[in-house]
Motif scaffolding. Structure first.
Motif, PDB file in Angstrom:
ATOM      1  N   GLN A  42     -12.273   2.492   0.222  1.00  0.00           N
ATOM      2  CA  GLN A  42     -12.611   1.381   1.123  1.00  0.00           C
ATOM      3  C   GLN A  42     -14.133   1.255   1.232  1.00  0.00           C
ATOM      4  O   GLN A  42     -14.874   2.189   0.938  1.00  0.00           O
ATOM      5  N   TYR A  82      -9.371   1.321  12.504  1.00  0.00           N
ATOM      6  CA  TYR A  82      -7.959   1.393  12.101  1.00  0.00           C
ATOM      7  C   TYR A  82      -7.211   2.524  12.805  1.00  0.00           C
ATOM      8  O   TYR A  82      -6.018   2.733  12.550  1.00  0.00           O
ATOM      9  N   ARG A  85     -11.004   7.713   3.626  1.00  0.00           N
ATOM     10  CA  ARG A  85     -10.753   6.666   2.636  1.00  0.00           C
ATOM     11  C   ARG A  85     -12.042   6.089   2.035  1.00  0.00           C
ATOM     12  O   ARG A  85     -12.045   4.999   1.472  1.00  0.00           O
ATOM     13  N   LYS A 128     -12.302  -4.916   2.480  1.00  0.00           N
ATOM     14  CA  LYS A 128     -11.707  -4.030   3.478  1.00  0.00           C
ATOM     15  C   LYS A 128     -12.600  -2.805   3.628  1.00  0.00           C
ATOM     16  O   LYS A 128     -12.863  -2.091   2.660  1.00  0.00           O
ATOM     17  N   LYS A 183     -11.669  -7.616   6.616  1.00  0.00           N
ATOM     18  CA  LYS A 183     -11.041  -6.718   7.582  1.00  0.00           C
ATOM     19  C   LYS A 183     -11.917  -5.509   7.831  1.00  0.00           C
ATOM     20  O   LYS A 183     -12.375  -4.922   6.860  1.00  0.00           O
ATOM     21  N   CYS A 237      -0.127   4.277   1.620  1.00  0.00           N
ATOM     22  CA  CYS A 237      -0.547   5.304   2.589  1.00  0.00           C
ATOM     23  C   CYS A 237       0.540   5.707   3.578  1.00  0.00           C
ATOM     24  O   CYS A 237       0.610   6.860   3.980  1.00  0.00           O
ATOM     25  N   SER A 287      -3.423  -3.791   0.191  1.00  0.00           N
ATOM     26  CA  SER A 287      -4.448  -3.341   1.130  1.00  0.00           C
ATOM     27  C   SER A 287      -5.054  -2.002   0.721  1.00  0.00           C
ATOM     28  O   SER A 287      -5.706  -1.343   1.503  1.00  0.00           O
ATOM     29  N   CYS A 319       0.867  -1.178   0.000  1.00  0.00           N
ATOM     30  CA  CYS A 319       0.000   0.000   0.000  1.00  0.00           C
ATOM     31  C   CYS A 319       0.902   1.225   0.000  1.00  0.00           C
ATOM     32  O   CYS A 319       2.089   1.132   0.287  1.00  0.00           O
ATOM     33  N   TYR A 346      -2.521  -8.862  16.363  1.00  0.00           N
ATOM     34  CA  TYR A 346      -1.411  -8.341  17.177  1.00  0.00           C
ATOM     35  C   TYR A 346      -1.246  -9.175  18.440  1.00  0.00           C
ATOM     36  O   TYR A 346      -0.240  -9.045  19.139  1.00  0.00           O
ATOM     37  N   PHE A 369      -3.747   1.931  14.358  1.00  0.00           N
ATOM     38  CA  PHE A 369      -2.777   1.536  13.325  1.00  0.00           C
ATOM     39  C   PHE A 369      -2.218   2.767  12.630  1.00  0.00           C
ATOM     40  O   PHE A 369      -1.031   2.866  12.346  1.00  0.00           O
ATOM     41  N   ARG A 370      -3.116   3.708  12.342  1.00  0.00           N
ATOM     42  CA  ARG A 370      -2.663   4.901  11.609  1.00  0.00           C
ATOM     43  C   ARG A 370      -1.669   5.688  12.434  1.00  0.00           C
ATOM     44  O   ARG A 370      -0.775   6.320  11.893  1.00  0.00           O
ATOM     45  N   VAL A 426      -8.156  -6.088  13.668  1.00  0.00           N
ATOM     46  CA  VAL A 426      -7.338  -4.882  13.471  1.00  0.00           C
ATOM     47  C   VAL A 426      -6.967  -4.192  14.778  1.00  0.00           C
ATOM     48  O   VAL A 426      -7.402  -4.575  15.865  1.00  0.00           O
ATOM     49  N   SER A 427      -6.203  -3.114  14.601  1.00  0.00           N
ATOM     50  CA  SER A 427      -5.639  -2.394  15.736  1.00  0.00           C
ATOM     51  C   SER A 427      -6.686  -1.957  16.755  1.00  0.00           C
ATOM     52  O   SER A 427      -6.463  -2.055  17.959  1.00  0.00           O
TER      53      SER A 427
HETATM   54  C1  PBG Z   1      -2.974   0.312   4.865  1.00  0.00           C
HETATM   55  C2  PBG Z   1      -3.492  -0.519   5.980  1.00  0.00           C
HETATM   56  C3  PBG Z   1      -4.297  -0.147   7.068  1.00  0.00           C
HETATM   57  C4  PBG Z   1      -4.399  -1.272   7.888  1.00  0.00           C
HETATM   58  C5  PBG Z   1      -3.684  -2.290   7.264  1.00  0.00           C
HETATM   59  N1  PBG Z   1      -3.148  -1.814   6.085  1.00  0.00           N
HETATM   60  C6  PBG Z   1      -4.858   1.156   7.459  1.00  0.00           C
HETATM   61  C7  PBG Z   1      -5.832   1.843   6.614  1.00  0.00           C
HETATM   62  O1  PBG Z   1      -6.329   1.340   5.620  1.00  0.00           O
HETATM   63  O2  PBG Z   1      -6.094   2.984   6.971  1.00  0.00           O
HETATM   64  C8  PBG Z   1      -5.131  -1.343   9.183  1.00  0.00           C
HETATM   65  C9  PBG Z   1      -4.617  -2.352  10.157  1.00  0.00           C
HETATM   66  C10 PBG Z   1      -5.071  -2.172  11.555  1.00  0.00           C
HETATM   67  O3  PBG Z   1      -5.864  -1.263  11.902  1.00  0.00           O
HETATM   68  O4  PBG Z   1      -4.626  -2.986  12.375  1.00  0.00           O
HETATM   69  N2  PBG Z   1      -3.883   0.684   3.916  1.00  0.00           N
END
Ligand code: PBG
Length: 327
Positions: free
Chosen positions: A221, A201, A217, A195, A248, A122, A165, A120, A313, A204-205, A273-274
């Motif tokens: 997404q 997320y 997004r 996704k 996801k 980002c 992703s 990705c 995680y 994660f960001r 996810v996070s």
């Molecule tokens: C990158 C990506 C993201 C996650 C995985 N790959 C973030 C997003 O799309 O903003 C999220 C993973 C997580 O929250 O654990 N595009």
């Protein structure tokens, strides 16, 4: 059979019988552990929003993966933190980028560990969007070329699987073609097929320093309200050549995992996810939830919904809990 002849509790009284009739099992070998790699040496910088998660330099990454391997975890998913960001996210396909270096080091040290890489832009773009911009919109077709280049650079470094992703249309096809042209026919694709544009997320960001600098997004997404659309997304990715498809987030989207399981015969991965991790960590830190039992239940339920592969995680904690029989 009805009560009193039938008593459901007969199957629940003896612990060994409970085990005999248990329908869902999972093991460390079902887990993929997501990891964040950065430059430097001897660095393990904690991510505040994700207790227990670190930004690791390659040497520390090797230590972590060694430990994970000893616990039976044989797959990792790598995210890179670039030293510089630009409009096109060009560090993402740098042959000497962090991820590429990490992949080479991992494959050399632990050839028996499967290395997946997140593909990705980002984390690499100055604007924080998952592709190249045209005005304020991500340009789908221009982004495909860059993504294919990123995937190729990971394959050249030795990645076993690339995991796009970004949610651009046609990226699985673009990546598959590029990999095949360059003779990386055995490198697999695990697509983030369904996704969602999820608030989960957030942490994660912060970890990947990848929040969009403007807007959100939702133009690429999926809308969390849609489930049928997930089936279309997955179907397209499978037809374009995805070897594994992912749903996801996981926990709030168990119906999507189930729908995917019923319709497709490819392996299904679920990414817990996070935000799912952070919620439990925060509640446990406050003494409001039992971390181990809740983690175990979360992962079991994601598996029960139909996931073959669990991306979490919690991977190391989960493997430890299994070893100690904490189920
Ligand atoms: C990158 C990506 C993201 C996650 C995985 N790959 C973030 C997003 O799309 O903003 C999220 C993973 C997580 O929250 O654990 N595009």
């Amino acid at each position: 059979m009805l009560f009193p002849r039938s008593r459901m509790r007969r199957l629940r009284i003896h612990p060994a019988v409970r085990e005999l009739v248990e329908e869902t099992h999972w093991a460390p070998r079902d887990l993929i552990w997501p990891l964040f790699v950065r430059r430097g040496e001897g660095v393990a910088e904690p991510v505040p929003s994700l207790p227990g998660v670190f930004h690791l330099s390659v040497d520390r990454l090797l230590d972590e993966v060694k430990e994970a391997k000893e616990l039976g975890i044989l797959a990792v998913l790598l995210f890179g933190l670039p030293s510089e960001k630009d409009e096109r996210g060009s560090e993402a396909y740098d042959p000497d980028g962090t991820v590429q270096q990490a992949v080479r080091a991992l494959k050399e040290a632990f050839p028996d560990v499967a290395v997946f890489t997140d593909v990705c832009l980002c984390a690499y773009t100055s604007h924080g969007h998952c592709g190249v911009l045209n005005g304020s919109l991500v340009d789908n077709d221009a982004t495909l070329k860059v993504l294919a280049q990123v995937a190729l650079s990971h394959a050249k470094a030795g990645a076993d699987f690339v995991a796009p992703s970004d949610m651009m249309d046609g990226r699985v096809d673009a990546i598959r073609r590029r990999l095949d042209e360059e003779n990386f026919r055995n490198v697999g694709i695990m697509s983030y097929a369904a996704k969602y544009a999820s608030a989960f997320y957030g942490p994660f960001r912060e970890a990947a320093q990848s929040a969009p600098q403007f807007g959100d997004r939702r133009s690429y997404q999926m809308n969390p309200a849609n489930a049928r659309e997930a089936v279309s997304e997955i179907e397209k990715d499978v037809r374009e050549g995805a070897d594994i498809v992912m749903v996801k987030p996981a926990l709030p989207y168990l119906d999507v995992i189930r729908a995917a399981r019923e319709r497709f015969h490819v392996p299904i991965a679920a990414y817990s996810v996070s935000g799912e991790y952070a919620m439990l960590k925060a509640a446990a830190a406050n003494g409001w939830l039992d971390e181990r039992r809740t983690m175990f239940e979360m992962l079991t339920c994601i598996k029960r919904a139909g996931a073959d592969i669990l991306i979490t995680y919690f991977a190391k904690d989960a493997a430890r809990a299994l070893r100690e029989g904490a189920g």
